[in-house]
Design an enzyme around this catalytic site. Structure first.
Site, short mmCIF file in Angstrom:
data_model
loop_
_atom_site.label_atom_id
_atom_site.label_comp_id
_atom_site.label_asym_id
_atom_site.label_seq_id
_atom_site.Cartn_x
_atom_site.Cartn_y
_atom_site.Cartn_z
N GLU A 16 53.25 39.27 36.59
CA GLU A 16 54.70 39.08 36.45
C GLU A 16 55.07 38.36 35.16
OE1 GLU A 16 52.99 38.45 39.18
OE2 GLU A 16 53.91 39.55 40.86
N PHE A 64 55.97 32.79 55.00
CA PHE A 64 54.97 33.38 54.11
C PHE A 64 55.62 33.77 52.78
CE2 PHE A 64 52.62 37.21 52.58
CZ PHE A 64 51.48 36.52 52.18
N GLN A 65 55.03 33.35 51.69
CA GLN A 65 55.51 33.62 50.33
C GLN A 65 56.94 33.13 50.10
OE1 GLN A 65 54.48 37.78 49.42
NE2 GLN A 65 52.55 37.02 48.60
N LYS A 79 65.31 39.34 51.79
CA LYS A 79 64.83 40.64 52.26
C LYS A 79 65.81 41.26 53.25
CE LYS A 79 60.81 43.12 53.91
NZ LYS A 79 59.37 43.11 54.13
N MET A 88 45.26 26.39 15.94
CA MET A 88 46.28 25.40 15.63
C MET A 88 45.88 24.02 16.13
SD MET A 88 49.03 24.89 14.11
CE MET A 88 50.44 25.98 13.94
C1 LIG Z 1 50.48 28.41 27.40
C2 LIG Z 1 50.07 27.47 26.32
N1 LIG Z 1 49.00 26.68 26.47
C3 LIG Z 1 48.62 25.84 25.47
C4 LIG Z 1 49.32 25.78 24.30
C5 LIG Z 1 48.91 24.82 23.19
N2 LIG Z 1 48.50 25.59 21.99
C6 LIG Z 1 49.33 25.83 20.96
S1 LIG Z 1 48.66 26.76 19.77
C7 LIG Z 1 47.20 26.84 20.59
C8 LIG Z 1 46.04 27.60 20.01
C9 LIG Z 1 46.27 29.05 19.95
O1 LIG Z 1 45.05 29.66 19.65
P1 LIG Z 1 44.96 31.15 19.16
O2 LIG Z 1 45.70 32.04 20.05
O3 LIG Z 1 43.54 31.50 18.95
O4 LIG Z 1 45.76 31.11 17.78
P2 LIG Z 1 45.42 30.40 16.37
O5 LIG Z 1 46.10 29.08 16.37
O6 LIG Z 1 43.93 30.28 16.30
O7 LIG Z 1 45.98 31.32 15.35
C10 LIG Z 1 47.26 26.12 21.80
C11 LIG Z 1 46.14 25.97 22.75
C12 LIG Z 1 50.46 26.61 24.20
N3 LIG Z 1 51.24 26.62 23.11
N4 LIG Z 1 50.80 27.47 25.20
#
Ligand SMILES: Cc1ncc(C[n+]2csc(CCOP(=O)(O)OP(=O)(O)O)c2C)c(N)n1
Length: 584
Positions: free
Chosen positions: A57, A119-120, A169, A483
Site C-alpha cells: 500500500e 479484526f483489522q 464495510k 547521505m
Molecule cells: C524511510 C527513511 N528511513 C531513513 C531515512 C534516513 N536517511 C536519509 S538518506 C538515507 C540514506 C539513503 O541511502 P541511499 O538510498 O543508498 O542513497 P544515497 O544517500 O547513498 O544516495 C537515510 C538512511 C529516511 N530519509 N527515510
C-alpha cells in the site's frame, strides 16, 4: 445532501463509490483489496476506472502522488482497513508535507464494530488527522458521493493536500440512493485565491525601493501553474531567482538570472544571494529549515514579502513585512501589472546582479571525477539528463543521489521533478515513477534511486512489469546509505556505524530486476555509462533497471551543516567560499 432523495437510483454503497469515482473523473486507482474494502472491488471490476494492483500500500500512496505531480490531477489510492490503511500513513504524510493532492480511500470495519478492537480495526482517521488536509468517516451509503466529491474538491483547491475517505464495510454493502452531482457542503472552506490589492501595492513599493532583491520561489508556484508570470516578473525587473528543491524547473536553470537551489545543499550563488539580500520576494515557499539553516541568521538584512495560498505559512518561521494570501498566479500577475505602471519604477539593481553573476561564475555546480577509474555518481546523473533531455519526468529517492539529481538534471521545464522534499521518504522513487508513467504514458520517466532507497519499495517494479508501465530506474549504487555516511565522515570522525549496505553484489540488482520482469543492466566503468543509458532509452516495452556501481566516498557539496548559519556554507570539506571578494 439528502438521504431520502426519491428520484435518485438505488445502489449499494460500493456501487455509489465507484460511480462517484467515475463521475469525478478519476482515471486510475492504485490499491490492494482486503476484507473491509472488498465490496468496493466488485463494481470496480467492471468500471471504466483503471485499478492498478500494487504490491504494497505504500507503493499505492506514492504512485498516487507521482500521478498527481506529473499530471496536476488528483491521485487516488485505495486500501483495506487496519494494516492496509496504516501502510498508507507514510505516503499520506509525504503528500501532506509536499502539498500533493491525493485522495486515500480506505475500508473500515462495520460501524457497529468500531471501537471493539474488531479484526483489522485501526482508527485511521485518528491516526492520520494531523497529516491530512481533511478526512471523512462514512457510515451510510448515501454519504459516499458527497464525501468523494468533497474529498476531490478539498484535495485539489487552495493549498493541495491529501484527503482520507474511510468508509465502513456496512456502508459499502447497504443500499442507498445515489445522486450526482451531490451537494457539497463545506462550511468554512473558502480558500482565498485573490490577493488583497493593498498588500500587492505595498509589495510593489518595496520591490521598487530595493537594491538587493531576490525572488525566493517554492513549489507553490508550480502548483499554481504560475511559471509564465514568474518569468515575466523576473525578466521585467531583472531580479535574480532561486528555486527551492520543490520548485526545480519552474524557472529554467539555463536562464542567466537563475542562481540555482538555495539551502543546505544549495549553490553558493543562491545561498549567498539570500544571505545578502535586502528584500526577499518569497512566493509559494515556506522558509523550510533546510533552506534557512539557522533561522536567526537567515537573510539578516532582508525585508520579506511572503505570498502563499495558505495563511498558516505566513510568518510561521520568519516574520513577513508584507504578508499576501493568494494564489501564486494571481499574486505574481498583479505584481507584474503594477511594476509595469509608472507608479512603481523598476528597482536599480545593476551592481547587485553583477556581483551575483560573478559569484555564480566563480562557484558553479561542479564535481571532481574519482581518480581511481570508478564511476562518478554526479557524472552518471548528469549524463542521464543530457541524453534524455528536459522534457522527461524524473523521480528520485532520498539521499545524496536526490541532491545530485536536483543539481545536475536539466531543470528547464516545470512539473518534471518528483521528489520527497518535506518528509524525505526513502522508498518514494520507484512507486512515484510508476504513478508518473501511468499519468504520462508518452513521456520518458526516469527514477534516480539510491541502493538503500531502492531496497525499500522496488517490488512495485513487479507491478510495472505486469501492468505495462515501462519506467526506467537508475540505481546509484554506492554500497551504502550514502547521505548518512557523509554525515558520519564529517561529524562522527568516520565511524561508519550501520551505513555499509554491502550491496556490492547482494542483492544483484540486474538479476533482481530480471526476476521482477524488468530488463536489468549494469555499468561499472566510465566507458559503459553512455552505452547503458542508450540501451535503457531504447527499451520502451518493459521497465528497465540500470545499476551504476559508483564511488562510495563521493559527497554532496556545497553543504551547510545542520543547525549552522548559511554564512558557513562549505564548497568542499573545510573549504568556504571567499566572501571577501563580494563587495555588496
Ligand atoms: C524511510 C527513511 N528511513 C531513513 C531515512 C534516513 N536517511 C536519509 S538518506 C538515507 C540514506 C539513503 O541511502 P541511499 O538510498 O543508498 O542513497 P544515497 O544517500 O547513498 O544516495 C537515510 C538512511 C529516511 N530519509 N527515510
Amino acid at each position: 445532501m439528502s438521504r431520502t432523495d426519491s428520484a435518485a437510483p438505488e445502489q449499494t454503497g460500493a456501487e455509489a463509490l465507484v460511480s462517484s469515482l467515475e463521475n469525478v473523473g478519476a482515471e486510475v486507482v492504485f490499491g490492494i483489496p482486503g476484507g473491509a474494502i472488498l465490496p468496493a472491488y466488485d463494481p470496480l471490476f467492471e468500471s471504466t476506472v483503471r485499478h492498478i494492483l500494487v504490491r504494497h500500500e505504500q507503493g499505492a500512496g506514492h504512485a498516487a502522488e507521482g500521478y498527481a505531480v506529473a499530471t496536476g490531477k488528483v491521485g487516488v489510492c485505495m486500501a483495506t482497513s487496519g494494516p492496509g490503511a496504516t501502510n498508507l500513513v507514510t505516503p499520506i504524510a509525504d503528500a501532506y508535507m509536499d502539498s500533493v493532492p491525493i485522495v486515500a480511500i480506505t475500508g473500515q470495519v462495520a460501524a457497529p464494530s468500531i471501537g471493539t478492537d474488531a479484526f483489522q480495526e485501526a482508527d485511521i482517521r485518528g491516526i492520520t488527522m494531523p497529516i491530512t488536509k481533511h478526512s471523512f468517516l462514512v457510515t451510510h451509503p448515501d454519504e459516499i458521493a458527497g464525501a468523494i466529491a468533497s474529498a476531490f474538491h478539498i484535495a485539489s483547491t487552495g493549498r493541495p493536500g491529501p484527503v482520507l475517505v474511510d468508509i465502513t464495510k456496512d456502508a459499502l454493502q447497504a443500499r442507498g440512493s445515489f445522486a450526482w452531482p451531490p451537494k457539497i457542503d463545506l462550511p468554512g472552506y473558502h480558500p482565498v485565491t485573490k490577493p488583497h490589492a493593498k498588500q500587492v501595492r505595498e509589495a510593489a513599493r518595496l520591490i521598487s525601493a530595493s537594491r538587493r532583491p531576490v525572488l525566493y520561489v517554492g513549489g507553490g508556484v508550480i502548483k499554481g501553474r504560475a511559471w509564465g508570470e514568474l518569468k515575466e516578473l523576473a525578466e521585467l525587473t531583472g531580479i535574480p531567482v532561486v528555486t527551492t528543491l520543490m520548485a526545480r524547473g519552474v524557472f529554467p536553470d539555463s536562464h542567466p538570472q537563475n542562481m540555482g537551489m538555495p539551502g543546505m545543499h544549495g549553490t553558493v550563488a543562491a545561498v549567498g544571494a539570500l544571505q545578502r539580500a535586502d528584500l526577499l520576494i518569497a512566493l509559494g515557499t515556506r522558509f523550510d529549515d533546510r533552506v534557512t539553516g539557522k533561522l536567526s541568521s537567515f537573510a539578516p538584512e532582508a525585508k520579506v514579502i511572503h505570498a502563499d495560498i495558505d495563511p498558516a505559512e505566513i510568518s510561521k518561521n520568519r516574520t513577513a513585512d508584507v504578508p499576501i494570501v493568494g494564489d501564486s498566479k494571481e499574486v505574481i500577475g498583479e505584481l507584474v501589472s503594477l511594476l509595469k505602471s509608472d507608479d512603481h519604477p523598476l528597482p536599480e539593481i545593476g551592481a547587485w546582479i553583477k556581483s551575483l553573476y560573478d559569484l555564480k561564475k566563480r562557484y558553479p555546480t561542479s564535481f571532481d571525477l574519482p581518480d581511481d577509474g570508478t564511476l562518478s555518481p554526479q557524472h552518471v546523473i548528469k549524463r542521464i539528463g543530457e541524453m534524455t533531455g528536459p522534457d522527461a519526468y524524473y523521480a528520485s529517492g532520498v539521499g545524496q543521489h536526490q541532491m545530485w539529481a536536483a543539481h545536475f538534471l536539466p531543470w528547464e521545464l516545470p512539473g518534471r521533478w518528483l521528489n520527497s522534499g518535506g518528509l524525505g521518504t526513502m522508498g518514494y522513487c520507484v512507486p512515484a515513477a510508476m504513478g508518473a508513467k501511468v499519468g504520462r504514458p508518452d513521456s520518458v520517466v526516469w527514477g534516480i534511486d539510491g541502493d538503500g532507497c531502492f531496497q525499500m519499495t522496488n517490488q512495485e517494479l513487479v507491478t510495472c512489469a505486469l501492468e505495462g508501465i515501462p519506467v526506467k530506474i537508475a540505481v546509484i549504487n554506492n554500497q551504502s546509505l550514502g547521505m548518512v555516511r557523509q554525515w558520519q565522515t564529517l561529524f562522527y570522525e568516520g565511524r561508519y556505524s550501520n551505513t555499509d549496505l554491502k550491496t556490492n553484489r547482494v542483492p544483484d540488482f540486474p538479476k533482481l530486476a530480471e526476476a521482477m520482469g524488468c530488463v536489468g543492466l549494469r555499468a561499472e566503468h566510465p566507458n559503459d555509462v553512455d552505452a547503458v543509458i542508450d540501451k535503457a532509452l531504447s527499451i520502451n516495452d518493459a521497465p528497465v533497471v540500470v545499476e551504476f556501481v559508483v564511488h562510495k566516498d563521493a559527497m554532496i557539496w556545497p553543504m551547510v551543516a545542520a543547525g549552522a548559519s548559511n554564512d558557513d556554507i562549505k564548497i568542499a570539506r573545510d573549504m568556504a567560499p571567499s566572501w571577501a571578494q563580494e563587495d555588496l
